[in-house]
Write a protein that holds these residues in place. Sequence first.
Motif, PDB file in Angstrom:
ATOM      1  N   GLY A 105       7.642  15.515  39.511  1.00  0.00           N
ATOM      2  CA  GLY A 105       8.951  15.243  38.900  1.00  0.00           C
ATOM      3  C   GLY A 105       9.171  13.752  38.704  1.00  0.00           C
ATOM      4  O   GLY A 105       9.662  13.321  37.655  1.00  0.00           O
ATOM      5  N   LEU A 106       8.809  12.949  39.711  1.00  0.00           N
ATOM      6  CA  LEU A 106       8.955  11.494  39.588  1.00  0.00           C
ATOM      7  C   LEU A 106       8.046  10.930  38.503  1.00  0.00           C
ATOM      8  O   LEU A 106       8.461  10.055  37.736  1.00  0.00           O
ATOM      9  N   MET A 107       6.812  11.427  38.427  1.00  0.00           N
ATOM     10  CA  MET A 107       5.878  10.950  37.398  1.00  0.00           C
ATOM     11  C   MET A 107       6.401  11.281  36.000  1.00  0.00           C
ATOM     12  O   MET A 107       6.346  10.454  35.080  1.00  0.00           O
ATOM     13  N   PHE A 108       6.928  12.492  35.817  1.00  0.00           N
ATOM     14  CA  PHE A 108       7.469  12.893  34.522  1.00  0.00           C
ATOM     15  C   PHE A 108       8.662  12.012  34.154  1.00  0.00           C
ATOM     16  O   PHE A 108       8.772  11.524  33.025  1.00  0.00           O
ATOM     17  N   SER A 109       9.562  11.790  35.116  1.00  0.00           N
ATOM     18  CA  SER A 109      10.737  10.954  34.858  1.00  0.00           C
ATOM     19  C   SER A 109      10.324   9.531  34.509  1.00  0.00           C
ATOM     20  O   SER A 109      10.880   8.916  33.594  1.00  0.00           O
ATOM     21  N   PHE A 110       9.334   9.002  35.222  1.00  0.00           N
ATOM     22  CA  PHE A 110       8.858   7.647  34.960  1.00  0.00           C
ATOM     23  C   PHE A 110       8.264   7.564  33.557  1.00  0.00           C
ATOM     24  O   PHE A 110       8.557   6.634  32.796  1.00  0.00           O
ATOM     25  N   GLY A 111       7.425   8.544  33.196  1.00  0.00           N
ATOM     26  CA  GLY A 111       6.834   8.558  31.854  1.00  0.00           C
ATOM     27  C   GLY A 111       7.884   8.677  30.762  1.00  0.00           C
ATOM     28  O   GLY A 111       7.801   8.045  29.719  1.00  0.00           O
TER      29      GLY A 111
ATOM     30  N   ALA B 201      10.985   7.683  30.950  1.00  0.00           N
ATOM     31  CA  ALA B 201      11.785   6.459  30.912  1.00  0.00           C
ATOM     32  C   ALA B 201      11.010   5.272  30.348  1.00  0.00           C
ATOM     33  O   ALA B 201      11.610   4.280  29.936  1.00  0.00           O
ATOM     34  N   LEU B 202       9.686   5.359  30.318  1.00  0.00           N
ATOM     35  CA  LEU B 202       8.883   4.231  29.846  1.00  0.00           C
ATOM     36  C   LEU B 202       9.131   3.897  28.383  1.00  0.00           C
ATOM     37  O   LEU B 202       9.135   2.728  28.006  1.00  0.00           O
ATOM     38  N   VAL B 203       9.321   4.921  27.528  1.00  0.00           N
ATOM     39  CA  VAL B 203       9.468   4.675  26.089  1.00  0.00           C
ATOM     40  C   VAL B 203      10.682   3.804  25.788  1.00  0.00           C
ATOM     41  O   VAL B 203      10.555   2.741  25.193  1.00  0.00           O
ATOM     42  N   PRO B 204      11.908   4.204  26.213  1.00  0.00           N
ATOM     43  CA  PRO B 204      13.041   3.317  25.933  1.00  0.00           C
ATOM     44  C   PRO B 204      12.945   1.975  26.657  1.00  0.00           C
ATOM     45  O   PRO B 204      13.382   0.957  26.140  1.00  0.00           O
ATOM     46  N   LEU B 205      12.341   1.984  27.841  1.00  0.00           N
ATOM     47  CA  LEU B 205      12.167   0.736  28.585  1.00  0.00           C
ATOM     48  C   LEU B 205      11.249  -0.217  27.828  1.00  0.00           C
ATOM     49  O   LEU B 205      11.542  -1.395  27.667  1.00  0.00           O
ATOM     50  N   TYR B 206      10.134   0.325  27.321  1.00  0.00           N
ATOM     51  CA  TYR B 206       9.178  -0.481  26.546  1.00  0.00           C
ATOM     52  C   TYR B 206       9.846  -1.031  25.282  1.00  0.00           C
ATOM     53  O   TYR B 206       9.694  -2.200  24.945  1.00  0.00           O
ATOM     54  N   LYS B 207      10.610  -0.170  24.591  1.00  0.00           N
ATOM     55  CA  LYS B 207      11.287  -0.604  23.364  1.00  0.00           C
ATOM     56  C   LYS B 207      12.285  -1.721  23.668  1.00  0.00           C
ATOM     57  O   LYS B 207      12.411  -2.681  22.900  1.00  0.00           O
TER      58      LYS B 207
END
Length: 198
Positions: free
Chosen positions: A29-35, A37-43
Amino acid sequence: MDAQQKAEDRAIERRFNRGMLLRLLVVVGLMFSFGYALVPLYKKICEVTGINVVTTRDLYGGSLKKNTQVDKSRTVTVEFDSNARGPFAFRPVKSSMEVHPGELTTIVYEVANGQSRDISAQAIPSYAPKQATEYFKKVECFCFKQQTLKASEAREMPVVFVIDPNLPKDVKTITLSYTFFEIGTPVAQTAAPAGQGS
């Protein structure tokens, strides 16, 4: 005693397995949430730092961002010309347009095959004045490859281009001319000369 010990061992093993399964589910669950969240964070990081910005429109439909490479202080007239060497009609939809150097621009050429057969053709561009050739950058062009027109087919073919902002200041007008010619024109069969057999 052995049966009771085995039962206790099985109970401990089941608790351990349940605990391990719960931990693994939490990690997944944490890995999925992190993945996710990465897209908007990267943008957001790219937007703040100004790196890796490919588009001029923001991802949430906001207004266009300013392209700093466009020279708004200058206007160049681009004239469009066409010549057909074959049995088809070929012309630009506009004869000219005003563009700013550095601005991405599109012009469309129309071609129509009036024949009852397929035709293969190729467009060759030329520029005037000659010195403008190196400053006229085509991003997309039907001249990059041969075109095959089916019998009675008509189509629109875009040319996407940019005029380099380093274009000399004295060049105010550029003419882009295409010669569109048929490739592999059918040759009429002729009778073999007398005395020659096949």
